[in-house]
Design an enzyme around this catalytic site. Structure first.
Site, PDB file in Angstrom:
ATOM      1  N   GLU A   1      26.966 -10.309 -30.268  1.00 14.41           N
ATOM      2  CA  GLU A   1      28.404  -9.344 -30.395  1.00 14.41           C
ATOM      3  C   GLU A   1      29.153  -9.554 -28.992  1.00 14.41           C
ATOM      4  O   GLU A   1      30.270  -9.049 -28.810  1.00 14.41           O
ATOM      5  CB  GLU A   1      27.702  -7.815 -29.954  1.00 14.41           C
TER       6      GLU A   1
ATOM      7  N   CYS B   1      18.354  -9.300 -27.573  1.00  9.73           N
ATOM      8  CA  CYS B   1      17.831  -9.577 -25.969  1.00  9.73           C
ATOM      9  C   CYS B   1      16.814  -8.450 -25.510  1.00  9.73           C
ATOM     10  O   CYS B   1      15.806  -8.254 -25.990  1.00  9.73           O
ATOM     11  CB  CYS B   1      18.961  -9.633 -25.099  1.00  9.73           C
TER      12      CYS B   1
ATOM     13  N   HIS C   1      23.403 -12.982 -27.656  1.00 11.23           N
ATOM     14  CA  HIS C   1      24.056 -11.689 -27.896  1.00 11.23           C
ATOM     15  C   HIS C   1      25.090 -12.101 -28.861  1.00 11.23           C
ATOM     16  O   HIS C   1      26.322 -12.346 -28.130  1.00 11.23           O
ATOM     17  CB  HIS C   1      24.678 -11.159 -26.339  1.00 11.23           C
TER      18      HIS C   1
HETATM   19  N1  GLN Z   1      16.571  -9.146 -18.803  1.00 13.90           N
HETATM   20  C1  GLN Z   1      16.800  -8.087 -19.406  1.00 13.90           C
HETATM   21  C2  GLN Z   1      15.620  -7.442 -19.687  1.00 13.90           C
HETATM   22  O1  GLN Z   1      14.400  -7.835 -19.407  1.00 13.90           O
HETATM   23  C3  GLN Z   1      17.375  -8.337 -20.877  1.00 13.90           C
HETATM   24  C4  GLN Z   1      18.932  -9.020 -20.780  1.00 13.90           C
HETATM   25  C5  GLN Z   1      19.708  -8.708 -21.802  1.00 13.90           C
HETATM   26  O2  GLN Z   1      19.533  -7.664 -22.655  1.00 13.90           O
HETATM   27  N2  GLN Z   1      20.830  -9.178 -21.615  1.00 13.90           N
HETATM   28  O3  GLN Z   1      15.325  -6.150 -20.292  1.00 13.90           O
END
Ligand code: GLN
Length: 223
Positions: free
Chosen positions: A182, A89, A180
């Protein structure tokens, strides 16, 4: 003449960048796989690592902390010397070569990523998909204010393509997932990344403990 820096021998440890975001959950998954994990906060913590996980969190915050502590340059240096990287992410956002509408950060994998592409935090959701290269079983997916991978460049393989975005991809040295693993009971992606780092998992007493974390994902809507 500049002397060539000797490539440091790598041990069988995977680090988790510990500046902000979901660190503990990655370390817990590594422990279940019998893999040595280490929190990474400073340059000396990189010594001998085979792989580094850049966790989810908030990429603007993470990128500023990386710069303030000079760890962006440390990651680049170790990457050139063979360190494998996995971004989940926000971590994937940090690793992308192109970010829609903003300047990239580390730029270590040729993908284009659009941040917050599903909407706000409330537009987080869960799902499930088969990722044949990673596991024979369907893998649960948790997306939290996730980005989308819009396209991949040469030398980057798509691992999971959804309707209008790419959810997981890899180059020989970098793995990226916009969800994710994890935050689910599945160890498949951690096992896969460990193999990419040349590490095999083993069964330990931790492997048998049921994964019972009750979290907001119970309440998240499913698309
Ligand atoms: N929205 C976050 C960003 O732009 C990422 C979200 C996440 O890591 N769950 O960094």
């Amino acid at each position: 003449m500049a002397s060539k820096k000797a490539i440091a021998p790598r041990d069988r440890t995977i680090g988790v960048l510990d500046l902000q975001g979901g660190v503990f959950e990655h370390l817990e998954h590594l422990r279940r796989l019998g893999i040595e994990g280490r929190s990474v906060k400073a340059a000396q913590d990189f010594e001998g690592l085979s792989g580094l996980i850049l966790p989810g969190g908030e990429s603007t915050c993470l990128s500023r902390l990386l710069r303030i502590f000079g760890l962006d340059a440390v990651i680049m240096q170790h990457f050139r010397e063979g360190l494998k990287l996995w971004g989940t992410c926000a971590g994937a956002i940090l690793l992308a070569r192109t970010l829609t509408g903003e300047a990239p950060h580390l730029g270590l994998i040729d993908i284009e990523v659009e941040r917050n592409s599903f909407g706000s935090q409330l537009d987080s959701f869960t799902g499930e998909a088969l990722v044949p290269k990673v596991s024979a079983e369907p893998i649960p997916l948790t997306y939290i204010r996730a980005p989308k991978i819009l396209k991949v460049g040469q030398g980057v393989e798509v691992l999971l393509r959804m309707e209008d975005f790419i959810a997981a991809a890899e180059s020989p040295d970098v793995l990226v997932t916009v969800f994710h693993p994890e935050l689910t009971g599945s160890l498949a992606f951690h096992r896969y990344f460990a193999r990419k780092c040349g590490i095999e998992h083993r069964v330990t007493e931790w492997s048998e403990i049921p994964w019972e974390i009750t979290s907001w994902t119970r309440f998240a809507k499913t698309r």
